[in-house]
Design a protein around this motif. Structure first.
Motif: not given
Length: 432
Positions: A231-241, A266-272, A398-400
């Motif tokens: 999967p994508c890394p956790s909080c890859a794009c920050g978890c502020e939202n 301001t984005p409205l993101l799906q929880c991931t 990218l993932p590690p």
């Protein structure tokens, strides 16, 4: 100690420069050209042209915003094909009032459908400018400006300064205006050449480092030879939202106006777990004798934004031999001539060039057939996965490497090696 600090400063500058420099599009920029077409009683009439010379980065809704600072006390008498966002204080003028009297005007494109007498060539697209590599004819925006209280000759005109460009958010840095040879124009019958009375250029370059704190997309991997999905890394794009995110089954999604963008975007993101607006998935689907097939899927997790004219740039050594792309358009990107390891994917016009908001329709996908080079092709050590991925010009996380899907044989080999080491250790302990 002084030498140490000098080294640290030099090292920091290298990192900063590397972050602001796009190795896959080293010459990409937006060039703003001013052509003075005629002189007036107190100034000039100029055509302003914005050319996007970036291969895979475009300006999407809500469009570009251009600003500058006048060198003297210039005003804008009128504009065609664009408008300033504020008029400013024009109280000292009687009768004919200028379009804008601000020292630092802010200009935006007009929306589609404006009256014909307000239109100019290559204008009125809501500020949207396509990428040069995707469609050169759409990678331009123009407007006309009539400047007053300005110079009326080449020697008395003072160039504007402190140019700024939002596209639509931050990230662009503009250099100073520089006088260049006058632009030459060809008449419609192509029998006569004319030229501008004076021309200057402004070059603006993009830096993802300045644009945002976190990446705006991430990448996940899977393969036919391993059931594990990386999967994508956790909080890859920050978890502020994360506090304001919406679950996929939330009742909020049924509300009217949910997909309407906010003024501040301001984005409205799906929880991931990754909290990225966009995810790119690369799946190694099939391995044939002379070919191999990959499936690419792009998913939008932002309920308030769709992506028009989206682009996906990928770096992989086997992109030098693409046999067929099934549902996307494709174009090689060769920034260094002899090295052909980068390609740009984008949607087919009127079919999938629009990536819809998050939801059932918020994804596009395609498959790619690549011919093998038997000397380099391998499924070992993550070779089949991309080195870099860019969505709309921004690099994705990218993932590690140690989490990439591995071949079962290599897993057994690792297990056997580990077992042998354990047996040797036990034997050593028993002898001791």
């Amino acid at each position: 100690m002084r030498l140490f600090f000098s080294f640290c400063f030099f090292f920091f500058m290298i990192i900063f420069s590397a972050t602001a420099y796009d190795p896959l599009d080293p010459s990409g920029n937006i060039t703003i050209k001013w052509d003075i077409m005629s002189w007036t009683a107190d100034g000039y009439v100029a055509t302003v042209t914005m050319n996007n010379f970036q291969m895979y980065r475009h300006i999407q809704n809500p469009g570009w915003t251009l600003g500058w600072t006048w060198a003297k006390k210039e005003v804008i008498w009128s504009m065609v094909g664009a408008q300033t966002t504020e008029q400013g204080d024009c109280s000292k003028f009687k009768g004919n009032v200028p379009h804008c009297c601000k020292k630092t005007p802010t200009v935006v494109d007009l929306l589609p459908g404006v009256p014909y007498n307000q239109q100019f060539s290559n204008c009125c697209k809501g500020g949207v400018i396509g990428a040069w590599g995707q469609d050169p004819s759409a990678a331009v925006s123009q407007f006309q400006v009539s400047a007053g209280l300005a110079g009326t000759t080449n020697k008395t005109v003072k160039l504007p300064k402190n140019f700024t460009l939002l596209g639509p958010g931050p990230g662009y840095t503009c250099g100073p205006a520089k006088i260049v040879p006058s632009t030459v124009f060809l008449t419609t019958d192509k029998r006569r050449k004319t030229q501008a009375l004076m021309t200057w250029n402004v070059t603006c370059t993009y830096s993802q480092f300045l644009a945002r704190k976190h990446p705006s997309c991430c990448v996940s991997f899977s393969s036919f030879y391993n059931d594990t999905i990386t999967p994508c890394p956790s909080c890859a794009c920050g978890c502020e939202n994360k506090k304001g995110c919406v679950k996929a089954d939330s009742k909020i999604l049924t509300m009217k106006g949910l997909n309407t963008p906010k003024k501040d975007n301001t984005p409205l993101l799906q929880c991931t777990h990754h909290m990225c607006p966009v995810r790119v998935h690369w799946h190694v689907k099939t391995n044939y004798k002379d070919y191999w097939r990959v499936k690419i899927a792009i998913t939008n997790f932002n309920y308030r934004m769709n992506h028009t004219l989206w682009t996906l740039a990928i770096q992989h050594p086997n992109l030098n031999n693409v046999t067929q792309v099934f549902s996307f358009d494709y174009k090689p990107v060769s920034p260094y001539g002899s090295i052909n390891d980068t390609g740009m994917f984008y949607g087919t016009k009127f079919y999938n060039d629009l990536l819809m908001e998050a939801g059932p329709s918020g994804n596009v996908q395609s498959e790619v057939l690549l011919q093998k080079d038997q000397k380099t092709f391998t499924l070992k050590q993550g070779w089949a996965f991309p080195r870099k991925v860019y969505f709309n010009g921004d690099e994705c996380m990218l993932p590690p490497p140690d989490s990439y899907p591995f071949l079962p044989n290599s897993a057994q080999g690792n297990f056997a090696s580990m077992s042998l080491n354990i047996l040797l250790l036990l034997l050593f302990i028993s002898i001791w």
